[in-house]
Scaffold this motif. Structure first.
Motif, PDB file in Angstrom:
ATOM      1  N   LEU A 168      -8.694  26.723 -13.616  1.00 37.04           N
ATOM      2  CA  LEU A 168     -10.127  26.824 -13.358  1.00 37.04           C
ATOM      3  C   LEU A 168     -10.366  27.840 -12.248  1.00 37.04           C
ATOM      4  O   LEU A 168      -9.559  27.952 -11.322  1.00 37.04           O
ATOM      5  CB  LEU A 168     -10.705  25.482 -12.907  1.00 37.04           C
ATOM      6  N   LEU A 169     -11.471  28.547 -12.323  1.00 39.52           N
ATOM      7  CA  LEU A 169     -11.871  29.397 -11.201  1.00 39.52           C
ATOM      8  C   LEU A 169     -12.236  28.511 -10.010  1.00 39.52           C
ATOM      9  O   LEU A 169     -11.902  28.809  -8.865  1.00 39.52           O
ATOM     10  CB  LEU A 169     -13.053  30.269 -11.599  1.00 39.52           C
ATOM     11  N   THR A 170     -12.906  27.387 -10.307  1.00 33.19           N
ATOM     12  CA  THR A 170     -13.217  26.384  -9.284  1.00 33.19           C
ATOM     13  C   THR A 170     -13.432  25.033  -9.950  1.00 33.19           C
ATOM     14  O   THR A 170     -13.802  24.970 -11.128  1.00 33.19           O
ATOM     15  CB  THR A 170     -14.488  26.758  -8.489  1.00 33.19           C
TER      16      THR A 170
ATOM     17  N   THR B 281     -21.555  31.796 -11.984  1.00 33.75           N
ATOM     18  CA  THR B 281     -20.185  31.458 -12.375  1.00 33.75           C
ATOM     19  C   THR B 281     -19.669  32.408 -13.454  1.00 33.75           C
ATOM     20  O   THR B 281     -18.562  32.938 -13.355  1.00 33.75           O
ATOM     21  CB  THR B 281     -20.138  30.003 -12.898  1.00 33.75           C
TER      22      THR B 281
ATOM     23  N   SER C  75     -14.021  27.062 -15.715  1.00 37.04           N
ATOM     24  CA  SER C  75     -14.560  26.852 -14.371  1.00 37.04           C
ATOM     25  C   SER C  75     -15.562  25.718 -14.358  1.00 37.04           C
ATOM     26  O   SER C  75     -16.255  25.465 -15.356  1.00 37.04           O
ATOM     27  CB  SER C  75     -15.262  28.126 -13.867  1.00 37.04           C
TER      28      SER C  75
END
Length: 255
Positions: free
Chosen positions: A65-67, A124, A115
């Motif tokens: 995940l990116l975040t 995002t 993400s």
């Protein structure tokens, strides 16, 4: 480019690779064998998964995940904002660096990047697209890239994503509108289906254009996929099957 702290990066990788394991729109192994200091290899859960290309090749992907920060509170999601879980976020450059470092060491052949949604869908999605764009243009990376499209992101960002990613996907999440309203009241099926429609229309447009213009750009050449959660609400098996059939036909899903 900013200097990257690899000790901090390892901590983020542990959190964000673990959080990505719940997305199964690419096949993943379940090996847990660890290297205890002797021999070769390590099959522990380090964020590398396996997927299959259109011609049947099995490729290893860095799956992260990116975040896992998220503005939504979907009851079924481990990254929901009310969940008491460690949080982390990669910068765009950190994802690019990780991908290139892993690729150069022959650990992976591509990237699967999803993400949580932080600030907004556009905010995002813009960062997911930036990762793919830098990999393709600056790093000249020709490996496989699978990007998650973010509900609420603009059509322009989705179209740009398809120029750099091999495959795009968005999760329909819960099979029925009533189930989604119960478990994720901030979302709607119409919002989740909108990116699928955009991607499908552009795939058709580019496909027709390439019949007469051989140099027309490719757009998500490996197509799009989706996934849903079964059993969290009161949908029947028949409803799940009918919805799956509808999505395969309506959006030309690959999986």
């Amino acid at each position: 480019m900013a200097t990257i702290n690899y000790d901090r990066l390892q901590g983020k990788l542990n959190i964000l690779a673990d959080a990505a394991k719940y997305d199964v729109s690419c096949s993943s192994s379940a090996g847990t064998r660890k290297n205890q200091g002797g021999g070769l290899g390590d099959a522990s859960a380090t964020g590398i998964c396996h997927s299959y290309t259109e011609d049947g090749r099995c490729v290893s992907l860095l799956k992260i995940l990116l975040t896992n920060h998220c503005i939504y509170d979907c009851a079924y999601c481990t990254s929901r904002k009310s969940n008491d879980t460690p949080r982390a976020a990669f910068s765009v450059e950190e994802v690019v660096d990780l991908t290139m470092q892993f690729y150069r060491r022959n650990y992976i052949e591509g990237l699967f990047l999803s993400s949580g949604i932080f600030k907004s869908g556009d905010y995002t999605m813009e960062r997911l697209v930036e990762v793919a764009k830098i990999l393709r243009t600056r790093e000249r990376f020709n490996g496989y890239i699978h990007l998650k499209t973010i509900p609420g992101a603009s059509k322009e960002l989705l179209l740009e994503a398809g120029l750099y990613a091999d495959r795009l996907s968005v999760n329909i999440e819960i099979p029925t509108k009533s189930g989604l309203a119960l478990l994720a009241p901030e979302k709607s099926h119409d919002e989740l289906k909108a990116p699928m429609e955009t991607v499908k229309e552009e795939i058709i447009t580019i496909r027709e254009s390439r019949k007469t213009h051989k140099k027309a750009p490719k757009f998500t050449p490996a197509g799009q996929t989706s996934q849903m959660i079964v059993g969290a609400s009161n949908e029947t098996d028949l409803q799940v099957i009918q919805l799956s059939s509808h999505f395969y036909k309506q959006y030309d899903l690959k999986r």
